[in-house]
Design an enzyme around this catalytic site. Structure first.
Site, mmCIF file in Angstrom:
data_model
loop_
_atom_site.group_PDB
_atom_site.id
_atom_site.type_symbol
_atom_site.label_atom_id
_atom_site.label_comp_id
_atom_site.label_asym_id
_atom_site.label_seq_id
_atom_site.Cartn_x
_atom_site.Cartn_y
_atom_site.Cartn_z
ATOM 1 N N TYR A 145 0.833 -1.205 0.000
ATOM 2 C CA TYR A 145 0.000 0.000 0.000
ATOM 3 C C TYR A 145 0.866 1.253 0.000
ATOM 4 O O TYR A 145 0.546 2.251 -0.657
ATOM 5 C CB TYR A 145 -0.932 0.001 1.206
ATOM 6 C CG TYR A 145 -1.804 1.234 1.297
ATOM 7 C CD1 TYR A 145 -2.641 1.612 0.246
ATOM 8 C CD2 TYR A 145 -1.804 2.029 2.446
ATOM 9 C CE1 TYR A 145 -3.444 2.743 0.330
ATOM 10 C CE2 TYR A 145 -2.614 3.151 2.538
ATOM 11 C CZ TYR A 145 -3.426 3.503 1.479
ATOM 12 O OH TYR A 145 -4.217 4.633 1.562
ATOM 13 N N ARG A 152 1.098 7.006 -6.671
ATOM 14 C CA ARG A 152 -0.046 7.905 -6.799
ATOM 15 C C ARG A 152 0.350 9.340 -6.486
ATOM 16 O O ARG A 152 0.003 10.275 -7.222
ATOM 17 C CB ARG A 152 -1.178 7.436 -5.877
ATOM 18 C CG ARG A 152 -2.357 8.395 -5.825
ATOM 19 C CD ARG A 152 -3.549 7.825 -5.092
ATOM 20 N NE ARG A 152 -3.296 7.462 -3.707
ATOM 21 C CZ ARG A 152 -4.262 7.065 -2.856
ATOM 22 N NH1 ARG A 152 -5.511 6.984 -3.265
ATOM 23 N NH2 ARG A 152 -3.956 6.735 -1.617
ATOM 24 N N TYR A 205 -0.721 12.882 6.793
ATOM 25 C CA TYR A 205 -0.260 11.857 7.733
ATOM 26 C C TYR A 205 1.245 11.995 7.976
ATOM 27 O O TYR A 205 2.002 12.353 7.060
ATOM 28 C CB TYR A 205 -0.543 10.466 7.183
ATOM 29 C CG TYR A 205 -1.926 9.926 7.464
ATOM 30 C CD1 TYR A 205 -2.862 10.650 8.182
ATOM 31 C CD2 TYR A 205 -2.287 8.662 7.005
ATOM 32 C CE1 TYR A 205 -4.119 10.135 8.438
ATOM 33 C CE2 TYR A 205 -3.548 8.134 7.251
ATOM 34 C CZ TYR A 205 -4.457 8.878 7.967
ATOM 35 O OH TYR A 205 -5.704 8.362 8.221
ATOM 36 N N ARG A 218 -11.404 13.104 2.658
ATOM 37 C CA ARG A 218 -12.304 12.208 3.392
ATOM 38 C C ARG A 218 -13.671 12.085 2.720
ATOM 39 O O ARG A 218 -14.365 11.081 2.881
ATOM 40 C CB ARG A 218 -12.489 12.707 4.829
ATOM 41 C CG ARG A 218 -11.213 12.721 5.647
ATOM 42 C CD ARG A 218 -10.659 11.335 5.877
ATOM 43 N NE ARG A 218 -9.463 11.365 6.726
ATOM 44 C CZ ARG A 218 -8.739 10.303 7.015
ATOM 45 N NH1 ARG A 218 -9.060 9.117 6.530
ATOM 46 N NH2 ARG A 218 -7.664 10.416 7.783
ATOM 47 N N GLU A 325 -14.041 -1.476 6.584
ATOM 48 C CA GLU A 325 -14.054 -0.120 6.019
ATOM 49 C C GLU A 325 -15.364 0.056 5.269
ATOM 50 O O GLU A 325 -15.890 -0.895 4.676
ATOM 51 C CB GLU A 325 -12.864 0.071 5.076
ATOM 52 C CG GLU A 325 -12.808 1.438 4.400
ATOM 53 C CD GLU A 325 -11.521 1.632 3.609
ATOM 54 O OE1 GLU A 325 -10.435 1.554 4.232
ATOM 55 O OE2 GLU A 325 -11.606 1.843 2.389
#
Length: 335
Positions: A145, A152, A205, A218, A325
């Site tokens: 990830y 990305r 983060y 979000r 999730e």
């Protein structure tokens, strides 16, 4: 714009000129899909509680669409929206001394996506769905990830899209096998990215979560003529930037609901319509361990109602300590 269709309804809608694209969860694609025709994202995972497969999620425009294929992206668009899918095999994106194949594949996919948006005139990326194999596995000394996030992020940086106002709602899940698969919804009009006051913005983060932060907002609020859409990114049991309720799927689901309530309050604050409610959401719930389905489903039924159109999917969440999730969307229609 968004409908959940049975297999028979999907077959009947295939020739609808307003159909922009389809997402399908299941080991096998339904007959006649996945090879030619309209954009089709095949999420190679089992739908829980439905014998392994179930209804499709379809996206419709308001007008007849046109189809295109460029830079490995298959898309359909109308006067307002573009829905696209890109699928890349990691083996076709060889890494080098400074990048793994997954990192290269994710960067290449997003760069292709941005080229299509620029060429077709749909510059505003609203929502992205990412699926990759073995998301929590480690290769070349780095979790996969995190490798995906590096690629990305680099594509967003190269396209000058790292400002908060240009970062879309998104989700990224792990499936067992299969290529990197990305579906996206873009538009001629901008959306309004939303953040959760209970959580640190993902793109801020700390370095504990990898060399590059995840690049998503979000949620996003988007408007079309006569419609307002809320897209809720993959939402998990995270407060601030920390996972909470380790090992407890029911408690993690309750924390997801608390995060959803905070996001809906933010969306309602800037909406031009009525307040957004939990019982108006539809979406996908990703469950890491099938034996947790009953606990997760009970909590979501309690919060969203028994009739909420939630598709339950067996998939890995982006952190190994997250068990569930939820991603969702809702719509206001205006007369």
């Amino acid at each position: 714009m968004h409908r959940i269709l049975s297999v028979s309804e999907l077959a009947g809608s295939r020739d609808d000129p307003a159909l922009l694209g389809v997402s399908w969860v299941g080991r096998d694609a339904p007959a006649g899909f996945g090879t030619t025709g309209l954009p089709f994202q095949h999420i190679v995972a089992a739908q829980l509680g439905r014998g392994g497969a179930g209804p499709a999620e379809a996206w419709f425009g308001a007008l007849a669409g046109r189809e295109g294929f460029a830079h490995d992206v298959h898309f359909r668009c109308d006067a307002h929206l573009l829905f696209g899918v890109i699928t890349l095999a990691e083996g076709d994106c060889a890494g080098d001394a400074g990048a793994t194949p997954l990192q290269r594949a994710s960067q290449q996919a997003y760069e292709s996506l941005f080229r299509v948006l620029a060429e077709e005139g749909y510059p505003h990326l609203w929502r992205v769905w990412n699926y990759l194999d073995d998301i929590n596995g480690t290769t070349a000394g780095l979790e996969r990830y995190r490798q995906f996030n590096i690629g990305r992020h680099q594509a967003f940086a190269n396209a000058d899209r790292l400002q908060g106002c240009t970062i879309p709602a998104a989700s990224a899940l792990g499936v067992a096998g299969g290529p990197l698969s990305i579906a996206f919804l873009a538009a001629r009009a901008p959306c309004i990215p939303l953040e959760n006051p209970r959580q640190l913005s993902a793109y801020r983060y700390p370095a504990d979560y990898g060399p590059r932060s995840p690049t998503f907002s979000r949620a996003a609020l988007a408007r079309l003529p006569g419609q307002e859409w809320l897209f809720v990114s993959g939402t998990a049991s995270i407060v601030g930037h920390l996972t909470v309720h380790h090992g407890d799927p029911a408690a993690q689901t309750r924390e997801i609901v608390a995060n959803l309530e905070a996001l809906l309050a933010e969306a309602s604050r800037v909406s031009t319509g009525p307040a957004y409610r939990l019982d108006a959401l539809s979406g996908r719930a990703y469950v890491r361990h099938p034996e947790h389905l009953a606990a997760v489903q009970a909590e979501l039924v309690r919060a969203l109602g028994a009739e909420a159109p939630i598709v339950y999917v067996h998939a890995d969440v982006c952190r190994a300590d997250l068990l569930v999730e939820l991603e969702a969307q809702a719509c206001h229609l205006f007369v």
